[in-house]
Design a protein around this motif. Structure first.
Motif, PDB file in Angstrom:
ATOM      1  N   ILE A 136       0.839  -1.195   0.000  1.00  0.00           N
ATOM      2  CA  ILE A 136       0.000   0.000   0.000  1.00  0.00           C
ATOM      3  C   ILE A 136       0.878   1.250   0.000  1.00  0.00           C
ATOM      4  CG2 ILE A 136      -1.613   1.366   1.394  1.00  0.00           C
ATOM      5  CD1 ILE A 136      -2.876  -1.289   2.288  1.00  0.00           C
ATOM      6  N   LEU A 137       1.889   1.262   0.850  1.00  0.00           N
ATOM      7  CA  LEU A 137       2.782   2.423   0.906  1.00  0.00           C
ATOM      8  C   LEU A 137       3.491   2.650  -0.423  1.00  0.00           C
ATOM      9  CD1 LEU A 137       4.318   2.116   4.473  1.00  0.00           C
ATOM     10  CD2 LEU A 137       3.428   4.227   3.482  1.00  0.00           C
TER      11      LEU A 137
ATOM     12  N   ALA B 125      -3.612  -2.210 -10.798  1.00  0.00           N
ATOM     13  CA  ALA B 125      -3.908  -2.857 -12.075  1.00  0.00           C
ATOM     14  C   ALA B 125      -2.841  -2.531 -13.111  1.00  0.00           C
ATOM     15  CB  ALA B 125      -5.291  -2.416 -12.569  1.00  0.00           C
ATOM     16  N   PHE B 126      -2.366  -1.287 -13.113  1.00  0.00           N
ATOM     17  CA  PHE B 126      -1.314  -0.891 -14.053  1.00  0.00           C
ATOM     18  C   PHE B 126      -0.034  -1.678 -13.819  1.00  0.00           C
ATOM     19  CE2 PHE B 126       1.402   1.667 -16.612  1.00  0.00           C
ATOM     20  CZ  PHE B 126       2.538   1.916 -15.859  1.00  0.00           C
ATOM     21  N   PHE B 127       0.406  -1.758 -12.563  1.00  0.00           N
ATOM     22  CA  PHE B 127       1.664  -2.448 -12.293  1.00  0.00           C
ATOM     23  C   PHE B 127       1.556  -3.961 -12.506  1.00  0.00           C
ATOM     24  CE2 PHE B 127       4.565   0.743 -11.231  1.00  0.00           C
ATOM     25  CZ  PHE B 127       3.961   1.711 -10.463  1.00  0.00           C
ATOM     26  N   GLU B 128       0.375  -4.514 -12.266  1.00  0.00           N
ATOM     27  CA  GLU B 128       0.231  -5.950 -12.512  1.00  0.00           C
ATOM     28  C   GLU B 128       0.209  -6.227 -14.015  1.00  0.00           C
ATOM     29  OE1 GLU B 128      -2.269  -8.109  -9.923  1.00  0.00           O
ATOM     30  OE2 GLU B 128      -2.953  -9.508 -11.457  1.00  0.00           O
TER      31      GLU B 128
ATOM     32  N   LEU C 206      -0.764  -8.274  -7.261  1.00  0.00           N
ATOM     33  CA  LEU C 206      -0.887  -6.965  -6.615  1.00  0.00           C
ATOM     34  C   LEU C 206      -2.332  -6.475  -6.611  1.00  0.00           C
ATOM     35  CD1 LEU C 206       0.518  -4.570  -5.275  1.00  0.00           C
ATOM     36  CD2 LEU C 206       0.957  -3.631  -7.564  1.00  0.00           C
ATOM     37  N   LEU C 207      -3.040  -6.627  -7.731  1.00  0.00           N
ATOM     38  CA  LEU C 207      -4.405  -6.117  -7.808  1.00  0.00           C
ATOM     39  C   LEU C 207      -5.313  -6.835  -6.831  1.00  0.00           C
ATOM     40  CD1 LEU C 207      -6.520  -4.311  -9.085  1.00  0.00           C
ATOM     41  CD2 LEU C 207      -6.785  -5.993 -10.927  1.00  0.00           C
TER      42      LEU C 207
END
Length: 856
Positions: free
Chosen positions: A523-524, A725-728, A736-737
């Protein structure tokens, strides 16, 4: 005599002299002691007040008491002591004086002593002081600031030993006794005295043949540099506006001289606030017409005659005065409405006359004027022709005519702005001038890989499209967050891998902080990335780091400092500085010891509370009264904020936060390196924001399947879900999502009451124990319930915080109401029904504690 007291005073600003002994912080047009909040410094009047010490004076008095260490033994009438203060300030300012010169022979000294003696007479005459404080309603600080005097029957003590001119001696001799004396000052020099009887309604002005024409009265808040001021009739009204912190001038009647009119025109905005009578309203219109577009017409409530009556009889406050001025109508716009009701040639003449007053209008008022004219039938072509004619007739109005702004042009925050296919950020870069000096200059870096030097222009062209900057940024070391060498790499086409950015930030948090689980560090990490996109979102969550001492909260802030967008960290922010920083730099704010900002007994925290309660969401500006002219200004306080607190946050602020629980570690964690500057990661984050903003925008606004939460939870979590969603998808950060979505759903359950916090469970368990042997309802003391909760949770008194949260939890669980609580000498008591407690424990699946704790 080779020196002048006022010259020495002017070379030694009182705020500078005091700050050499005590730290000061700016608060509007005043300064407040950083460690002693009852120390108030008023630069406009050159006075200071230390309320807790019942002490006040000017720069000479402060030097005598604190720089020369006379303390309570200081006597500004002692010539030897006063000469020491003069010499100290003269040396400080580099002014040479003659040591053997008798300063007591100077007119300034004599006038200064006369003013002080008149004021001391007021303070030592109970009927006169009662008139000022009770009948006029002024508080003692206002009385000391305005320094009104009182004329005694025996005037010899006023004049004894003073080298006054014959003019002032004649004025004092002829001045009627028993009158409140208004002190008229100009640049520190006594210019006039006027009076008002404390019994009956009788005014006095000295004869013209002695001292000349009567003079206007400027209150203690007035400064020639004030952007705005209020024009009133009587001196008492001017002092009253001074009590509200507003610059004002009393015209001592209802006429106004040409000299004063010229002086008023130097201010940007003039409020005409004469008495609420028909004659005064007519005179207000005449003064407003002379001032043109600078004039505004506030309206007192119908039952109020003037400002002082509003204070003395209706207890009007500074907020009331601010609201009165904020709602005042511009005279020129009111005249447009009047002209609309005329017919024929009278209407044409009235409209034609209005165009003679547009030369001083600012662009916003001019736009309002054009809109108002359009509503009464003056079309754009006619309006423009009349403006040209007016400009030709008025050679001082300038050559350029401002056009009404086209709202199809996007208005962006220059610090960080997004619109359609455009993104930009502001950075500060060092320049080498022609004279081989260094200059810190703001530049825009754009998604079209342009580097644009910022000038005074707010409407600029980027990629052949016009963009308006909300404010003109200033160059500062604070904004030197992106190295020029790294910017060049971006401008030359460098790309980045999104997954590497996320993993790099996540690894930093994991390495230096012992989190309860992976989700907190994830989250951070997302939140840090989101600070570079937050202006894109309608709202952006705060983070709340909750945990005991030594649980890693400060370490988290230290890791964030070099990474988050324009981040500042503080444990003692001031409202004024934070409003401006956020408004101009869109900075991320880290606040340690944040629990103290919801202390209702701390009025100094009111501005910070407003900033925190408004600043998580776009379109919720904070309205503040700024500058010496007390001008209302809207500050955009929307920005990312992270709050660290031992005792948690109050409900309103907590509802704007995603909570990150912290714990004391039992591992040997490495210390965060003090020389870590994060420049490489910041370069990647800037590049990410300027190259991938369209993907983040699409995830947030065009993919509803990602966003399953509603209301406040949806507001707070949607930016992080869009980033996850972007990073996954583009960074290959697996899982991550789902992890962020699950955390968001759990947080929503907490906020909707479908699950309880540890403290809420402990409250139910404590209530069950304390009512275990009761047949019905039982009165319980909040302090005893709080102690029982502390024992069950196994935490210290410091971690428990104040007792108010007991009432919040009982209300939230519907276990009390207004009829089931009462106060006693030790605090609050609540009437608790055991059956309701048992029902709540069953509904929330909270287990009983087979206790060995003593029962009530």
């Amino acid at each position: 005599m080779s020196f002048d007291l006022e010259h020495i005073r002017s070379r030694n600003p009182i705020e500078d002299v005091i700050s050499e002994k005590f730290s000061l912080k700016k608060s509007g047009s005043r300064f407040i002691g950083a460690e002693h909040d009852s120390l108030v410094v008023i630069p406009q009047s050159g006075m200071y007040f230390w309320n807790s010490r019942n002490e006040h004076g000017d720069v000479f008095d402060f030097v005598g008491r604190y720089h020369l260490n006379y303390g309570s033994g200081w006597n500004n009438r002692d010539s030897a002591q006063f000469m020491e203060a003069i010499e100290h300030l003269a040396r400080r300012a580099g002014i040479s004086i003659e040591r053997n010169a008798d300063f007591r022979q100077t007119p300034v000294w004599a006038e200064r002593q006369l003013v002080q003696r008149l004021h001391d007479t007021l303070l030592n005459t109970p009927p006169a002081l009662s008139y000022a404080t009770k009948q006029r309603g002024w508080d003692m600080q206002t009385v000391r600031l305005a320094k009104p005097g009182f004329m005694p029957q025996d005037k010899r003590p006023l004049l004894d030993g003073l080298n006054l001119s014959d003019t002032w001696r004649n004025v004092i001799h002829k001045f009627p006794a028993g009158m409140l004396v208004y002190i008229h000052l100009n640049n520190g020099r006594l210019t006039y005295l006027s009076g008002r009887s404390i019994e009956g309604k009788r005014h006095y002005n000295p004869p013209r043949d002695i001292i000349g024409e009567k003079q206007p009265y400027f209150n203690h808040c007035y400064s020639a540099e004030s952007n705005q001021l209020v024009v009133v009739e009587g001196q008492a009204d001017a002092i009253t506006f001074g009590e509200w912190g507003v610059p004002a001038v009393a015209i001592a009647g209802m006429s106004i001289s040409d000299e004063l009119l010229i002086r008023l025109k130097k201010h940007d905005r003039v409020f005409i606030s004469l008495d609420n009578t028909d004659d005064a309203n007519t005179q207000s219109q005449m003064i407003a017409k002379a001032l043109g577009g600078k004039a505004y017409l506030p309206k007192f409530p119908n039952e109020v005659k003037d400002a002082n009556e509003w204070l003395a009889q209706h207890q009007a406050t500074a907020d009331d005065a601010s609201d009165l001025l904020n709602k005042a109508q511009n005279w020129l716009l009111s005249e447009v409405h009047r002209a609309a009701n005329l017919e024929g040639l009278a209407r044409q003449d009235a409209i034609r006359d209005l165009f003679q007053h547009v030369g001083d209008l600012d662009s916003f008022t001019l736009a309002q004027f054009k809109e108002a004219m359009g509503k009464i039938g003056v079309k754009a072509r006619v309006f423009n022709e009349m403006m040209k004619l007016s400009s030709n007739e008025n050679p001082d109005s300038g050559d350029d005519f401002a056009e009404v702004f086209d709202d199809s042009i996007p208005v962006l925050s220059p610090a960080q702005g997004f619109r359609d296919d455009l993104a930009l950020v502001t950075v500060s870069l060092l320049e080498r001038t022609r004279k081989n000096c260094l200059n810190i200059q703001p530049y825009l870096v754009t998604s079209s890989r342009e580097l644009k030097r910022v000038t005074d222009e707010q409407i600029i062209s980027i990629d052949q499209k016009e963009v308006a900057l909300r404010v003109v940024p200033e160059g500062s070391e604070f904004l030197q967050r992106w190295r020029y060498s790294d910017i060049r790499r971006f401008l030359d086409g460098e790309t980045i891998q999104p997954g590497e950015i996320f993993n790099g930030i996540h690894d930093l948090f994991k390495r230096y902080v012992d989190f309860r689980s992976d989700i907190e560090s994830r989250i951070l990490s997302l939140w840090v990335v989101g600070t570079y996109f937050y202006q894109m979102f309608p709202a952006y969550p705060y983070l709340a780091l909750n945990g005991p001492k030594n649980s890693g909260k400060s370490t988290v802030l230290r890791v964030l400092q070099p990474l988050a967008f324009n981040m500042i960290s503080t444990s003692d922010p001031t409202g004024a500085s934070m409003f401006r920083l956020i408004h101009y730099t869109s900075c991320t704010v880290g606040i340690d010891e944040a629990e103290r900002y919801h202390n209702p007994r701390d009025p100094g925290m009111q501005q910070i509370r407003q900033l925190l309660n408004s600043g998580y969401k776009q379109g919720m500006p904070a309205i503040r009264i700024t500058g010496e002219d007390m001008k209302p200004q809207a500050f955009d306080v929307y920005s990312p904020k992270i709050l660290a607190a031992i005792m948690g946050l109050e409900d309103i602020l907590a509802s704007r936060c995603i909570a990150i629980p912290m714990r004391r570690t039992d591992k040997k964690m490495p210390a965060f390196p003090p020389d870590f500057d994060g420049a490489g990661i910041r370069h990647q984050l800037y590049t990410l924001a300027l190259t991938h903003f369209k993907s983040i925008h699409r995830n947030y606004f065009q993919r509803p399947e990602l966003h399953k939460l509603h209301n406040r939870s949806g507001e707070l979590w949607s930016p992080l879900v869009a980033l996850a969603a972007f990073f996954e998808e583009q960074g290959q950060v697996e899982g991550l999502l789902d992890a962020i979505s699950e955390a968001a759903e759990w947080d929503e359950q907490l906020s909707e009451g479908k699950a309880l916090s540890n403290r809420e469970e402990a409250v139910l368990q404590s209530l069950e124990i304390m009512t275990r042997n009761a047949d019905g309802a039982v009165w319980l003391k909040a302090s005893e319930l709080r102690e029982r909760v502390r024992e069950i949770m196994g935490i210290s008194q410091d971690q428990m915080g104040h007792a108010q949260w007991i009432g919040h939890i009982l209300n939230r669980l519907a276990l009390t109401d207004r009829n089931r609580k009462k106060a006693y000498t030790g605090g609050q008591m609540y009437l608790i029904d055991r059956r309701e407690v048992s029902d709540m424990m069953r509904r929330y699946d909270v287990s009983q504690i087979p206790t060995n704790l003593p029962e009530n």
